[in-house]
Design a protein around this motif. Sequence first.
Motif, PDB file in Angstrom:
ATOM      1  N   LEU A 173       0.818  -1.087  -0.114  1.00 46.25           N
ATOM      2  CA  LEU A 173      -0.007  -0.119   0.013  1.00 46.25           C
ATOM      3  C   LEU A 173       0.895   1.198  -0.111  1.00 46.25           C
ATOM      4  O   LEU A 173       0.439   2.318  -0.646  1.00 46.25           O
ATOM      5  N   ALA A 174       2.011   1.278   0.901  1.00 47.15           N
ATOM      6  CA  ALA A 174       2.946   2.393   0.853  1.00 47.15           C
ATOM      7  C   ALA A 174       3.422   2.649  -0.565  1.00 47.15           C
ATOM      8  O   ALA A 174       3.526   3.457  -0.943  1.00 47.15           O
ATOM      9  N   ALA A 175       3.930   1.711  -1.245  1.00 44.25           N
ATOM     10  CA  ALA A 175       4.358   1.633  -2.588  1.00 44.25           C
ATOM     11  C   ALA A 175       3.628   2.232  -3.576  1.00 44.25           C
ATOM     12  O   ALA A 175       3.668   3.119  -4.478  1.00 44.25           O
ATOM     13  N   VAL A 176       2.226   1.764  -3.478  1.00 46.44           N
ATOM     14  CA  VAL A 176       1.270   2.259  -4.560  1.00 46.44           C
ATOM     15  C   VAL A 176       0.958   3.664  -4.515  1.00 46.44           C
ATOM     16  O   VAL A 176       0.867   4.485  -5.192  1.00 46.44           O
ATOM     17  N   MET A 177       0.744   3.991  -3.012  1.00 48.35           N
ATOM     18  CA  MET A 177       0.581   5.521  -2.668  1.00 48.35           C
ATOM     19  C   MET A 177       1.857   6.403  -3.084  1.00 48.35           C
ATOM     20  O   MET A 177       1.813   7.512  -3.547  1.00 48.35           O
ATOM     21  N   THR A 178       2.857   5.962  -2.983  1.00 53.02           N
ATOM     22  CA  THR A 178       4.072   6.510  -3.393  1.00 53.02           C
ATOM     23  C   THR A 178       4.064   6.847  -4.921  1.00 53.02           C
ATOM     24  O   THR A 178       4.322   7.803  -5.415  1.00 53.02           O
ATOM     25  N   GLY A 179       3.738   5.813  -5.557  1.00 53.11           N
ATOM     26  CA  GLY A 179       3.829   5.971  -7.275  1.00 53.11           C
ATOM     27  C   GLY A 179       2.697   6.923  -7.463  1.00 53.11           C
ATOM     28  O   GLY A 179       2.779   7.566  -8.634  1.00 53.11           O
ATOM     29  N   VAL A 180       1.445   6.785  -6.790  1.00 54.33           N
ATOM     30  CA  VAL A 180       0.285   7.696  -7.295  1.00 54.33           C
ATOM     31  C   VAL A 180       0.862   9.430  -7.006  1.00 54.33           C
ATOM     32  O   VAL A 180       0.478  10.188  -7.800  1.00 54.33           O
ATOM     33  N   ALA A 181       1.439   9.401  -5.917  1.00 52.82           N
ATOM     34  CA  ALA A 181       2.104  10.789  -5.587  1.00 52.82           C
ATOM     35  C   ALA A 181       2.811  11.168  -6.712  1.00 52.82           C
ATOM     36  O   ALA A 181       2.899  12.215  -6.828  1.00 52.82           O
ATOM     37  N   ALA A 182       3.932  10.478  -6.942  1.00 51.37           N
ATOM     38  CA  ALA A 182       4.819  10.779  -7.956  1.00 51.37           C
ATOM     39  C   ALA A 182       4.094  10.993  -9.265  1.00 51.37           C
ATOM     40  O   ALA A 182       4.689  11.966  -9.963  1.00 51.37           O
ATOM     41  N   ALA A 183       3.183  10.331  -9.742  1.00 49.93           N
ATOM     42  CA  ALA A 183       2.332  10.399 -11.023  1.00 49.93           C
ATOM     43  C   ALA A 183       1.732  11.942 -10.707  1.00 49.93           C
ATOM     44  O   ALA A 183       1.628  12.662 -11.779  1.00 49.93           O
ATOM     45  N   VAL A 184       1.006  12.269  -9.812  1.00 47.53           N
ATOM     46  CA  VAL A 184       0.512  13.362  -9.691  1.00 47.53           C
ATOM     47  C   VAL A 184       1.287  14.441  -9.642  1.00 47.53           C
ATOM     48  O   VAL A 184       0.935  15.682 -10.435  1.00 47.53           O
ATOM     49  N   GLY A 185       2.477  14.283  -9.216  1.00 50.41           N
ATOM     50  CA  GLY A 185       3.468  15.485  -9.081  1.00 50.41           C
ATOM     51  C   GLY A 185       4.113  15.671 -10.303  1.00 50.41           C
ATOM     52  O   GLY A 185       4.222  16.953 -10.983  1.00 50.41           O
ATOM     53  N   ALA A 186       4.205  14.646 -11.260  1.00 49.12           N
ATOM     54  CA  ALA A 186       4.789  14.700 -12.711  1.00 49.12           C
ATOM     55  C   ALA A 186       3.655  15.431 -13.312  1.00 49.12           C
ATOM     56  O   ALA A 186       4.127  16.191 -14.252  1.00 49.12           O
ATOM     57  N   ALA A 187       2.378  15.111 -13.234  1.00 53.69           N
ATOM     58  CA  ALA A 187       1.246  15.610 -13.968  1.00 53.69           C
ATOM     59  C   ALA A 187       1.151  17.044 -13.787  1.00 53.69           C
ATOM     60  O   ALA A 187       0.714  17.967 -14.835  1.00 53.69           O
ATOM     61  N   ALA A 188       1.295  17.580 -12.481  1.00 57.07           N
ATOM     62  CA  ALA A 188       1.262  18.967 -12.087  1.00 57.07           C
ATOM     63  C   ALA A 188       2.306  19.881 -12.763  1.00 57.07           C
ATOM     64  O   ALA A 188       2.275  20.970 -13.014  1.00 57.07           O
ATOM     65  N   ALA A 189       3.770  19.343 -12.683  1.00 56.43           N
ATOM     66  CA  ALA A 189       4.711  19.816 -13.184  1.00 56.43           C
ATOM     67  C   ALA A 189       4.774  19.803 -14.923  1.00 56.43           C
ATOM     68  O   ALA A 189       5.474  20.652 -15.315  1.00 56.43           O
ATOM     69  N   ALA A 190       3.949  19.146 -15.619  1.00 55.09           N
ATOM     70  CA  ALA A 190       4.162  19.131 -16.945  1.00 55.09           C
ATOM     71  C   ALA A 190       3.745  20.205 -17.701  1.00 55.09           C
ATOM     72  O   ALA A 190       4.407  20.563 -18.731  1.00 55.09           O
ATOM     73  N   PRO A 191       2.450  20.971 -17.194  1.00 55.14           N
ATOM     74  CA  PRO A 191       2.072  22.142 -18.064  1.00 55.14           C
ATOM     75  C   PRO A 191       3.200  23.195 -17.876  1.00 55.14           C
ATOM     76  O   PRO A 191       3.316  24.226 -18.740  1.00 55.14           O
ATOM     77  N   ALA A 192       3.836  23.490 -16.847  1.00 57.12           N
ATOM     78  CA  ALA A 192       4.871  24.436 -16.581  1.00 57.12           C
ATOM     79  C   ALA A 192       6.151  24.417 -17.526  1.00 57.12           C
ATOM     80  O   ALA A 192       6.664  25.112 -17.956  1.00 57.12           O
ATOM     81  N   THR A 193       6.464  22.930 -17.672  1.00 57.42           N
ATOM     82  CA  THR A 193       7.703  22.990 -18.839  1.00 57.42           C
ATOM     83  C   THR A 193       7.125  22.762 -20.227  1.00 57.42           C
ATOM     84  O   THR A 193       8.069  22.728 -21.050  1.00 57.42           O
ATOM     85  N   ALA A 194       6.003  22.691 -20.226  1.00 56.37           N
ATOM     86  CA  ALA A 194       5.562  22.448 -21.914  1.00 56.37           C
ATOM     87  C   ALA A 194       5.435  23.859 -22.631  1.00 56.37           C
ATOM     88  O   ALA A 194       5.055  23.952 -23.516  1.00 56.37           O
ATOM     89  N   ALA A 195       5.415  25.045 -21.678  1.00 60.34           N
ATOM     90  CA  ALA A 195       5.414  26.305 -22.516  1.00 60.34           C
ATOM     91  C   ALA A 195       6.440  26.467 -23.243  1.00 60.34           C
ATOM     92  O   ALA A 195       7.655  26.373 -23.017  1.00 60.34           O
ATOM     93  N   ASP A 196       6.318  27.164 -24.451  1.00 56.92           N
ATOM     94  CA  ASP A 196       7.249  27.231 -25.580  1.00 56.92           C
ATOM     95  C   ASP A 196       7.856  28.983 -25.177  1.00 56.92           C
ATOM     96  O   ASP A 196       9.072  29.013 -25.279  1.00 56.92           O
ATOM     97  N   THR A 197       7.029  29.997 -24.557  1.00 53.67           N
ATOM     98  CA  THR A 197       7.738  31.084 -24.397  1.00 53.67           C
ATOM     99  C   THR A 197       7.096  31.625 -22.868  1.00 53.67           C
ATOM    100  O   THR A 197       6.209  30.902 -22.495  1.00 53.67           O
ATOM    101  N   VAL A 198       7.857  32.636 -22.409  1.00 52.30           N
ATOM    102  CA  VAL A 198       7.445  33.058 -21.024  1.00 52.30           C
ATOM    103  C   VAL A 198       7.150  34.413 -21.191  1.00 52.30           C
ATOM    104  O   VAL A 198       7.878  35.302 -21.827  1.00 52.30           O
ATOM    105  N   PRO A 199       6.039  34.740 -20.894  1.00 55.17           N
ATOM    106  CA  PRO A 199       5.484  36.147 -21.177  1.00 55.17           C
ATOM    107  C   PRO A 199       6.301  37.101 -19.976  1.00 55.17           C
ATOM    108  O   PRO A 199       6.279  36.758 -18.759  1.00 55.17           O
ATOM    109  N   ILE A 200       6.575  38.409 -20.350  1.00 52.54           N
ATOM    110  CA  ILE A 200       7.276  39.279 -19.710  1.00 52.54           C
ATOM    111  C   ILE A 200       6.583  40.426 -19.717  1.00 52.54           C
ATOM    112  O   ILE A 200       5.963  40.931 -20.909  1.00 52.54           O
TER     113      ILE A 200
END
Length: 172
Positions: free
Chosen positions: A9-36
Motif C-alpha cells: 500500500l505504501a509503494a502504491v501511494m508513493t507511485g500515485v503521489a509521484a504521478a500526480v506531481g509529474a502531471a502537475a509539473a508538466a504544463p509548466a515545462t511544456a510552455a514554449d515562451t514565457v510572457p514578460i
Amino acid sequence: MKQSTRGTLAAVMTGVAAAVGAAAAAPATAADTVPIAVPLNGVEQSLGLKTPSIAGELPLPLPGRLDGPRYVEGRMLPERAVPQVPLSGGLPGADIRTPLPDLLGDGAEHLGLSAPAAGLRALTPGVSLDSPLGAPDPHRLGLPGLKAPQAAVLTPLLETVPVANLEMGSGS
C-alpha cells in the motif's frame, strides 16, 4: 493489516503521489515562451500622464536529438568526431504601444510595434576527422596503408523568419 500489505500500500501511494506531481509539473515545462510584462501603472498614476504599454515573450531554448558519431567501414575514426547539437527555440517577441500627443493631427493617437516571437532552429558546428592510416592490408602482411589525413568542419545552421508590424492610428 499484515506487514507485506502495508508495504504494498505504501509503494502504491508513493507511485500515485509521484504521478500526480509529474502531471502537475508538466504544463509548466511544456510552455514554449514565457510572457514578460513591464508594469508602468505606478508611473502613470503618480505623474498623471499616459505611459506606453510594454509586453514581451521570452522563448525557452530546447535541445534536440543529438546525431552522434557514425562508424563507417574503412575509417579509423568515426565520421563525426564532434557531433552537431540541434537547438530549437525562438527569437524574443515584443508588443509596445505608446500614446502620441496631438502633434500629428487627428487620427494619430498611438504608435504601436508588434513583433511576435519567431521560431528558431539552429545546429552548432561540428568536426569530422579521419586519420592518415587506412584499413589493414592483407597484401602488406596486415599493416595499414597510408592515405592523406582528412579534416572537415560541419557548418552551423540558423533558420528563422522574424515578423514585425509598425502601426499608427486612432484608439489607445
